[in-house]
Design a protein around this motif. Structure first.
Motif, mmCIF file in Angstrom:
data_model
loop_
_atom_site.group_PDB
_atom_site.id
_atom_site.type_symbol
_atom_site.label_atom_id
_atom_site.label_comp_id
_atom_site.label_asym_id
_atom_site.label_seq_id
_atom_site.Cartn_x
_atom_site.Cartn_y
_atom_site.Cartn_z
ATOM 1 N N HIS A 376 -23.959 30.006 -22.099
ATOM 2 C CA HIS A 376 -25.162 29.573 -21.388
ATOM 3 C C HIS A 376 -25.949 28.521 -22.185
ATOM 4 O O HIS A 376 -27.107 28.256 -21.865
ATOM 5 C CB HIS A 376 -26.057 30.770 -21.053
ATOM 6 C CG HIS A 376 -25.455 31.672 -20.020
ATOM 7 N ND1 HIS A 376 -25.461 31.367 -18.681
ATOM 8 C CD2 HIS A 376 -24.807 32.856 -20.144
ATOM 9 C CE1 HIS A 376 -24.854 32.337 -18.005
ATOM 10 N NE2 HIS A 376 -24.450 33.241 -18.873
ATOM 11 N N TYR A 377 -25.309 27.933 -23.199
ATOM 12 C CA TYR A 377 -25.951 26.837 -23.940
ATOM 13 C C TYR A 377 -26.421 25.781 -22.941
ATOM 14 O O TYR A 377 -25.723 25.452 -21.982
ATOM 15 C CB TYR A 377 -24.957 26.227 -24.928
ATOM 16 C CG TYR A 377 -25.523 25.116 -25.782
ATOM 17 C CD1 TYR A 377 -26.233 25.406 -26.941
ATOM 18 C CD2 TYR A 377 -25.355 23.777 -25.438
ATOM 19 C CE1 TYR A 377 -26.755 24.399 -27.735
ATOM 20 C CE2 TYR A 377 -25.881 22.759 -26.226
ATOM 21 C CZ TYR A 377 -26.582 23.076 -27.366
ATOM 22 O OH TYR A 377 -27.110 22.078 -28.146
ATOM 23 N N CYS A 378 -27.619 25.259 -23.172
ATOM 24 C CA CYS A 378 -28.265 24.375 -22.193
ATOM 25 C C CYS A 378 -27.386 23.190 -21.810
ATOM 26 O O CYS A 378 -27.039 22.353 -22.655
ATOM 27 C CB CYS A 378 -29.589 23.870 -22.760
ATOM 28 S SG CYS A 378 -30.411 22.680 -21.684
ATOM 29 N N LEU A 379 -27.050 23.126 -20.533
ATOM 30 C CA LEU A 379 -26.222 22.054 -19.999
ATOM 31 C C LEU A 379 -26.894 20.692 -20.159
ATOM 32 O O LEU A 379 -26.247 19.679 -20.402
ATOM 33 C CB LEU A 379 -25.974 22.339 -18.515
ATOM 34 C CG LEU A 379 -25.005 21.459 -17.752
ATOM 35 C CD1 LEU A 379 -23.588 21.704 -18.247
ATOM 36 C CD2 LEU A 379 -25.084 21.772 -16.261
ATOM 37 N N GLY A 380 -28.214 20.668 -20.017
ATOM 38 C CA GLY A 380 -28.953 19.410 -20.050
ATOM 39 C C GLY A 380 -29.427 18.994 -21.424
ATOM 40 O O GLY A 380 -30.244 18.072 -21.542
ATOM 41 N N ALA A 381 -28.907 19.628 -22.492
ATOM 42 C CA ALA A 381 -29.374 19.309 -23.846
ATOM 43 C C ALA A 381 -29.254 17.817 -24.181
ATOM 44 O O ALA A 381 -30.193 17.238 -24.747
ATOM 45 C CB ALA A 381 -28.631 20.166 -24.882
ATOM 46 N N PRO A 382 -28.146 17.139 -23.835
ATOM 47 C CA PRO A 382 -28.080 15.696 -24.159
ATOM 48 C C PRO A 382 -29.184 14.894 -23.461
ATOM 49 O O PRO A 382 -29.746 13.970 -24.059
ATOM 50 C CB PRO A 382 -26.684 15.282 -23.660
ATOM 51 C CG PRO A 382 -25.890 16.544 -23.649
ATOM 52 C CD PRO A 382 -26.865 17.625 -23.280
ATOM 53 N N LEU A 383 -29.500 15.243 -22.208
ATOM 54 C CA LEU A 383 -30.560 14.533 -21.491
ATOM 55 C C LEU A 383 -31.920 14.842 -22.108
ATOM 56 O O LEU A 383 -32.757 13.941 -22.280
ATOM 57 C CB LEU A 383 -30.549 14.904 -20.011
ATOM 58 C CG LEU A 383 -31.637 14.255 -19.146
ATOM 59 C CD1 LEU A 383 -31.504 12.738 -19.152
ATOM 60 C CD2 LEU A 383 -31.575 14.784 -17.710
ATOM 61 N N ALA A 384 -32.164 16.104 -22.444
ATOM 62 C CA ALA A 384 -33.445 16.481 -23.055
ATOM 63 C C ALA A 384 -33.640 15.771 -24.388
ATOM 64 O O ALA A 384 -34.737 15.289 -24.702
ATOM 65 C CB ALA A 384 -33.504 18.000 -23.250
ATOM 66 N N ARG A 385 -32.567 15.689 -25.184
ATOM 67 C CA ARG A 385 -32.656 14.968 -26.472
ATOM 68 C C ARG A 385 -33.016 13.505 -26.236
ATOM 69 O O ARG A 385 -33.870 12.948 -26.926
ATOM 70 C CB ARG A 385 -31.329 15.062 -27.219
ATOM 71 C CG ARG A 385 -31.061 16.404 -27.862
ATOM 72 C CD ARG A 385 -29.852 16.347 -28.779
ATOM 73 N NE ARG A 385 -29.757 17.581 -29.543
ATOM 74 C CZ ARG A 385 -28.911 18.578 -29.273
ATOM 75 N NH1 ARG A 385 -28.078 18.460 -28.256
ATOM 76 N NH2 ARG A 385 -28.906 19.672 -30.009
ATOM 77 N N LEU A 386 -32.331 12.892 -25.268
ATOM 78 C CA LEU A 386 -32.608 11.483 -24.962
ATOM 79 C C LEU A 386 -34.064 11.297 -24.552
ATOM 80 O O LEU A 386 -34.756 10.389 -25.039
ATOM 81 C CB LEU A 386 -31.677 11.005 -23.849
ATOM 82 C CG LEU A 386 -32.013 9.644 -23.234
ATOM 83 C CD1 LEU A 386 -31.797 8.529 -24.250
ATOM 84 C CD2 LEU A 386 -31.189 9.386 -21.979
ATOM 85 N N GLU A 387 -34.554 12.139 -23.646
ATOM 86 C CA GLU A 387 -35.931 12.004 -23.164
ATOM 87 C C GLU A 387 -36.928 12.255 -24.291
ATOM 88 O O GLU A 387 -37.919 11.535 -24.415
ATOM 89 C CB GLU A 387 -36.168 12.956 -21.996
ATOM 90 C CG GLU A 387 -35.395 12.565 -20.746
ATOM 91 C CD GLU A 387 -35.507 13.579 -19.624
ATOM 92 O OE1 GLU A 387 -35.216 13.207 -18.480
ATOM 93 O OE2 GLU A 387 -35.870 14.745 -19.879
ATOM 94 N N GLY A 388 -36.672 13.285 -25.085
ATOM 95 C CA GLY A 388 -37.581 13.590 -26.189
ATOM 96 C C GLY A 388 -37.634 12.459 -27.207
ATOM 97 O O GLY A 388 -38.714 12.034 -27.639
ATOM 98 N N GLN A 389 -36.464 11.955 -27.605
ATOM 99 C CA GLN A 389 -36.423 10.877 -28.591
ATOM 100 C C GLN A 389 -37.081 9.605 -28.048
ATOM 101 O O GLN A 389 -37.864 8.953 -28.740
ATOM 102 C CB GLN A 389 -34.970 10.592 -28.982
ATOM 103 C CG GLN A 389 -34.326 11.697 -29.803
ATOM 104 C CD GLN A 389 -32.844 11.463 -30.032
ATOM 105 O OE1 GLN A 389 -32.333 10.366 -29.814
ATOM 106 N NE2 GLN A 389 -32.137 12.497 -30.482
ATOM 107 N N THR A 390 -36.773 9.268 -26.796
ATOM 108 C CA THR A 390 -37.327 8.042 -26.211
ATOM 109 C C THR A 390 -38.844 8.146 -26.073
ATOM 110 O O THR A 390 -39.577 7.209 -26.417
ATOM 111 C CB THR A 390 -36.693 7.781 -24.826
ATOM 112 O OG1 THR A 390 -35.270 7.747 -24.958
ATOM 113 C CG2 THR A 390 -37.178 6.473 -24.228
ATOM 114 N N ALA A 391 -39.318 9.287 -25.560
ATOM 115 C CA ALA A 391 -40.757 9.464 -25.337
ATOM 116 C C ALA A 391 -41.534 9.387 -26.646
ATOM 117 O O ALA A 391 -42.534 8.658 -26.757
ATOM 118 C CB ALA A 391 -41.017 10.801 -24.645
ATOM 119 N N LEU A 392 -41.100 10.125 -27.665
ATOM 120 C CA LEU A 392 -41.849 10.169 -28.922
ATOM 121 C C LEU A 392 -41.778 8.833 -29.659
ATOM 122 O O LEU A 392 -42.797 8.347 -30.167
ATOM 123 C CB LEU A 392 -41.311 11.302 -29.805
ATOM 124 C CG LEU A 392 -41.577 12.717 -29.266
ATOM 125 C CD1 LEU A 392 -40.851 13.755 -30.097
ATOM 126 C CD2 LEU A 392 -43.062 13.021 -29.217
#
Length: 433
Positions: A376-392
């Motif tokens: 159940h590891y988060c399927l969207g982890a690559p997208l979340a990383r991208l959004e977090g890195q881009t936003a910050l």
């Protein structure tokens, strides 16, 4: 209650509890739950408690036990395994999902159905597909900052952290641009009502369900014979269900719903909690800004992982239910008992992380559980990383003097069970054209 340590690790020296067990799930606890979690890790690492909903559940707080529980197939995601009394019916999932026939999604099912459904959507979240989406995430980020950069002040939750992942996941799903503000409204209802009456969330879930059914129908009618490059996710789900993958319309709607639901609030909190942590740790924030000014990415990448560990968006992993008797951390769990893995506690376990209460953006040994573990590891982890890195990175670069507009003690955290996030994040900065 026993306090036996997990057999895989040495048993630390125990000190008797000098203070009584802390009160959980109060507003004070929501503001800073970490001292309470430290007490539980030390004195009651697998702790049975009554939740605000009235449901009794086990809280797992140590890293080694949490990692074991997240991957233990005797802990089912299917609420049908909950040995629930009448008062607890329907109180363990997303409000309204049962009535809206949205139960058959990845957070509620086990293999083999979980394996089949996850395979269908996993190709939309490969690092390659997410990398192709990066320019759109950057465009959304800049557009949102443009809207408030001239003002000299903003609420970063409502004007930035909240709309960014909503618009991004809507684009990935294939929700037309003219409909995306409706999704923003429904998602806003979920955020506002998350800690209050479940009816508010259930209403927005019902509206979302109706819209998704209609959108799936419209897309099915207009679906081209062959997929175009970068085809949207809903079209891909329809294509799979129409080409022998046996995806029912309910499954397609539930999948689209959970990708939206899981894909926005977690990222809202990642950006909100992460920005707050940086604003309250000026030395770490300055290191990151200097690194970004040199055109480097390494500290940004390790930094986002550290922000996930230090004060992540998901406080407790979603519900699990014992299907047979088992033992976690020396504690016996009965069949039908709910188990909640406290990611926020596990990720500050001193048995696993050096100086766990210290924010260190350069931390290397950082196998945090912020995205879960196991199948159940988060399927969207690559997208979340991208959004977090881009936003910050974009915030700190475009608004370099960003600062809190209120005392940290005035900020309020939403008091939900699963998620951890700020209600508002007022900031000030020198206006830019």
């Amino acid at each position: 209650m026993t306090n036996q340590h997990h057999p895989d690790t040495p048993t630390p020296t125990r000190t008797p509890a000098a203070t009584p067990a802390p009160e959980l799930f109060t507003w004070e606890f929501a503001t800073d739950p970490y001292p309470a979690y430290a007490w539980l890790r030390e004195h009651a690492p697998v702790h049975r408690t009554k939740l605000p909903s009235g449901v009794e559940a086990w809280l797992v707080t140590r890293y080694v036990d949490a990692k074991q529980a997240l991957a233990d197939q005797r802990l089912s995601k299917n609420p049908a395994h909950h040995d629930e009394p009448a008062h607890a019916k329907g109180k363990t999932g997303i409000p309204g999902e049962r009535k809206a026939e949205l139960m058959t999604h990845l957070l509620n099912i086990d293999p083999p159905d979980h394996t089949r459904l996850r395979r269908l959507v996993s190709k939309a979240f490969t690092p390659r597909r997410v990398a192709e989406f990066a320019p759109r995430v950057q465009e959304l980020t800049d557009d949102l900052i443009d809207r408030f950069a001239r003002n000299g002040s903003a609420d970063l939750i409502h004007e930035f952290a909240f709309p960014l992942p909503i618009y991004a996941i809507c684009d990935m799903l294939g929700v037309p641009r003219e409909d995306q503000d409706d999704f923003r409204d429904w998602a806003g209802m979920m955020i506002r009502h998350g800690a209050g009456p479940r009816g508010g969330v259930a209403r927005s879930v019902k509206m979302m369900r109706g819209y998704l059914s209609e959108l799936i129908h419209r897309k099915r009618e207009a679906l081209p014979t062959e997929p175009a490059p970068g085809e949207d996710l809903i079209s891909g789900l329809i294509r799979a269900s129409d080409h022998g993958e046996h995806l029912t319309e309910n499954e397609a709607a539930a999948m689209a719903f959970i990708l939206l639901f899981a894909g926005f609030e977690t990222t809202v909190n990642l950006i909100g909690n992460g920005t707050y942590a940086l604003l309250t740790h000026p030395e770490q924030r300055a290191r990151l800004q200097q690194s970004l000014a040199r055109g480097e990415r390494v500290l940004l990448e390790t930094g986002v992982e550290e922000l996930l560990r230090y004060d992540g968006p998901v406080e407790l992993a979603t519900w699990r239910f014992a299907t047979q008797p088992l033992t976690i951390g020396g504690q016996h769990i009965a069949p039908g008992d709910p188990v909640l893995v406290v990611l926020a506690a596990a990720d500050r376990d001193p048995e696993r992380f050096a100086d766990p209460d210290t924010l260190d953006l350069a931390r290397r040994d950082n196998q945090h559980l912020g995205y879960g573990h196991g199948i159940h590891y988060c399927l969207g982890a690559p997208l979340a990383r991208l959004e977090g890195q881009t936003a910050l990175a974009t915030l700190l670069t475009r608004l370099p003097d960003l600062r809190l507009a209120v005392d940290p003690g005035e900020l309020r955290w939403r008091g939900g069970l699963i998620m951890r996030g700020l209600r508002t994040l007022p900031v000030e900065f020198i206006p830019t054209p």
